[in-house]
Design a protein around this motif. Structure first.
Motif, short mmCIF file in Angstrom:
data_model
loop_
_atom_site.label_atom_id
_atom_site.label_comp_id
_atom_site.label_asym_id
_atom_site.label_seq_id
_atom_site.Cartn_x
_atom_site.Cartn_y
_atom_site.Cartn_z
N GLU A 246 0.67 -1.53 -0.28
CA GLU A 246 -0.01 -0.04 -0.10
C GLU A 246 1.06 1.07 0.23
N LEU A 247 1.85 1.38 0.69
CA LEU A 247 2.96 2.35 0.28
C LEU A 247 3.10 2.66 -0.71
N ASN A 248 3.85 1.42 -1.45
CA ASN A 248 4.67 1.62 -2.85
C ASN A 248 3.84 1.72 -3.12
N THR A 249 2.14 2.15 -3.47
CA THR A 249 1.20 2.73 -4.15
C THR A 249 1.35 3.53 -4.27
N LEU A 250 1.24 4.27 -2.62
CA LEU A 250 1.13 5.63 -2.54
C LEU A 250 2.69 6.30 -3.43
N SER A 251 3.50 5.64 -3.03
CA SER A 251 4.78 6.18 -3.45
C SER A 251 4.82 6.55 -5.11
N VAL A 252 4.65 5.81 -5.63
CA VAL A 252 4.62 5.82 -6.94
C VAL A 252 3.21 6.26 -8.12
N LYS A 253 1.59 6.49 -6.98
CA LYS A 253 1.09 7.95 -7.32
C LYS A 253 2.04 8.88 -7.18
N TRP A 254 2.01 9.82 -6.10
CA TRP A 254 2.69 10.65 -5.65
C TRP A 254 4.20 11.42 -5.58
N LEU A 255 5.36 10.39 -5.34
CA LEU A 255 6.99 10.42 -6.34
C LEU A 255 7.17 10.25 -7.50
N GLY A 256 5.97 9.32 -7.70
CA GLY A 256 6.82 8.79 -9.55
C GLY A 256 7.28 7.78 -9.67
N MET A 257 7.87 7.00 -8.53
CA MET A 257 8.62 5.83 -8.74
C MET A 257 8.54 5.03 -6.58
N PRO A 258 9.20 3.77 -7.06
CA PRO A 258 8.29 3.07 -6.32
C PRO A 258 9.57 3.06 -5.06
#
Length: 263
Positions: A246-258
């Motif tokens: 779940e946290l990785n999904t948010l990182s990709v969503k907002w930071l554009g990277m895993p």
């Protein structure tokens, strides 16, 4: 008026008891949150992509989503409290919030006054470039051109570590640095992961990958000193949402990277 030793001792004992009660109450913030059914979190309001206000005046960003997810995992309501860098710690110390989730790094001075969770988000300066650029460390910058924002942390650090044959092209602002990369004026850029993420979001074909870190300063959740049950709870939630993705999904969503593997 003469004060007896007994009265003095009684007053001292009462004061100590009151102090103990206050400390005990403060040290059980987790129980207070669960009793109230509300988690109050200080979040940024002008630091995209961590926290900002959308066109319809709603808070949005990585920190907003992380705070909301933590409250959900705790089974309580979320109360978002907008703060800035100058007042976020004072809001915590004056009991206006229970946690600070505001792209905050950890350093010795802050650790003297508040406690921190495990890291929840990457925040670092590094060298970025396309997949066909085989760069894994400073030595590989030999004979390469690197764009950087003049006077930034990455500019200062890159100047120290880049080999003499590297060409460092300095630009007056982040927009200039980004443009130099997108227009192929430089092969690589040295910048923050948030800036690199913005490039990915707007220009997916020209995707800059992380080549190596220059300076690492991940984000942590802040809480008042000695809130051990609360600290343990937050760390357990972070471990769970890292493990289930779940946290990785948010990182990709907002930071554009895993998330980095070592976070």
């Amino acid at each position: 008026m003469k004060i007896s030793k007994t009265s003095t001792l009684l007053a001292a004992l009462m004061a100590a008891a009151m102090l103990f009660t206050a400390v005990a109450a403060r040290a059980d913030a987790l129980a207070d949150i669960q009793k109230k059914g509300t988690l109050r979190v200080a979040v940024p309001q002008a630091t995209p992509p961590f926290g900002s206000v959308s066109a319809d005046m709603k808070p949005q960003g990585l920190d907003i989503d992380v705070a909301t997810l933590i409250a959900k995992k705790m089974g309580v309501r979320i109360e978002l409290v907008p703060v800035d860098s100058a007042n976020r710690i004072s809001y915590l110390q004056t009991n206006k919030v229970d946690l600070v989730i505001s792209s905050m790094g950890k350093n010795p001075d802050r650790e003297k006054v508040i406690d921190f969770s495990e890291a929840y988000a990457p925040f670092f300066n590094g060298v970025f470039g396309p997949a066909d650029q085989k760069v894994t460390g400073p030595a590989d910058l030999a004979n390469k051109s690197i764009g950087v924002t003049r006077g930034s942390v990455e500019d200062l650090e890159l100047t120290k570590i880049a080999p003499a044959s590297a060409t460092i092209k300095r630009y007056d602002d982040n927009n200039g640095t980004i443009s130099s990369f997108l227009s192929n004026q430089v092969q690589l850029i040295a910048t923050g992961n948030v800036i690199a993420g913005a490039i990915i979001a707007k220009n997916p074909p020209k995707k800059p990958e992380t080549k190596f870190l220059i300076k690492n300063s991940p984000c942590y959740i802040g809480m008042n000193k000695d809130e051990k049950p609360l600290q343990a709870k937050i760390n357990a939630i972070l471990a769970d949402i890292k493990k289930d993705g779940e946290l990785n999904t948010l990182s990709v969503k907002w930071l554009g990277m895993p998330l980095p593997a070592n976070l």
